[in-house]
Scaffold this active site. Sequence first.
Site, short mmCIF file in Angstrom:
data_model
loop_
_atom_site.label_atom_id
_atom_site.label_comp_id
_atom_site.label_asym_id
_atom_site.label_seq_id
_atom_site.Cartn_x
_atom_site.Cartn_y
_atom_site.Cartn_z
N ARG A 198 0.85 -1.18 0.00
CA ARG A 198 0.00 0.00 0.00
C ARG A 198 0.89 1.24 0.00
O ARG A 198 1.91 1.28 0.70
CB ARG A 198 -0.92 0.03 1.23
N HIS A 206 -0.85 -0.10 -9.98
CA HIS A 206 -1.46 -1.08 -9.05
C HIS A 206 -1.91 -2.35 -9.80
O HIS A 206 -3.09 -2.69 -9.84
CB HIS A 206 -2.64 -0.44 -8.30
N GLU A 228 -4.02 7.09 -4.98
CA GLU A 228 -4.24 6.56 -6.34
C GLU A 228 -5.54 7.09 -6.92
O GLU A 228 -6.52 7.18 -6.20
CB GLU A 228 -4.30 5.02 -6.27
C1 DGY Z 1 -5.13 -6.28 -2.82
O1 DGY Z 1 -5.82 -7.27 -3.06
O2 DGY Z 1 -5.08 -5.77 -1.71
C2 DGY Z 1 -4.31 -5.72 -3.94
O3 DGY Z 1 -3.76 -4.50 -3.64
C3 DGY Z 1 -5.09 -5.67 -5.24
O4 DGY Z 1 -5.32 -6.96 -5.63
#
Ligand code: DGY
Length: 323
Positions: A232, A279, A261
């Site tokens: 993240r 992402h 984002e």
């Molecule tokens: C998640 O699943 O947390 C990812 O960032 C996206 O698949």
Amino acid sequence: MARIVATSHLPGDPARLLDGHEWIGPARGDDAWSRVRWLGELATADALVCLLSDRVDAEALAAGPSLRVVANYAVGHDNIDVAAATARGVAVANTPDVLVEASADFTFALLLAAARRLGEGERLVRAGAWAGWTPDLLLGADVGGQTLGIIGMGRIGRAVARRAHGFAMTVLYTRGAPPDGVAATAVTLDELLAQSDVVSVHCPLTAATHRLIDARALAAMKPGAILVNTARGAIVDDAALAEALERGHLGGAGLDVFVNEPAVDARLLAAPRLVLAPHLGSATTTARTRMAELCVNAVRDVLSGRRPANLINGDALAARGRA
Ligand code: DGY
């Protein structure tokens, strides 16, 4: 008939798995719904299927008085106020496991791209600016045989460690447990930062990990080391990372995730030796289709009075039982 609100169309058309219920959401090819739009639809909804970019906070939960389940189309669930959901007896489920291999593959793609300056090379060729082979063009860092520090040895961290084993890397880690058959050493965060040639972030975003990789942590990394973040954005301090790259302290970085984002900090956009991705960690057809199926399974389970396999807040069911 229950009413399920999905904020986005999902791969694999999972609505077909929910025969007998009403599925409301954007059609294939349409944009995901705005917050205002999906909040408006929650008034009579029994279930919400949302994206990691949808903030399911106290306001959203209050907008859905009949909500019984929120299925997050992601494994990370920092976008959801789980405590508020639990207090209202709303089950929250996520999509672990099915995206592990795709996410680990992508981590390695970014790691290799950052170490070997693939982004710069591609831009050079596309710009018609490549003047030919020279002994010192875009020299990068070795990956095979180097030391990889994994911050957060959970499911994705373990899949990354297995790949690192194939590259004869020494693996260090904080938190969690390594995969069977892969040698890895548990160390403190400071030791990991000081000893790793590549640091890869795989912990969830929580109050404790917010800006975990700040200016101090970046300064503690080896000169020339590489940072990869597929977890993240808010775990890394953008300004401090841009500064570490500008100063040449880091040899490179690969980022798949960002604080706001899809906005990306202007300093990061201008920073040298930084590979950026939108992402994409879990973005394979198989992983994204299976994530959709897990969301549908969770909705179906809760609506049928069963405990979903990927329930995050077991206490929610007890709270609903008391209601
Ligand atoms: C998640 O699943 O947390 C990812 O960032 C996206 O698949």
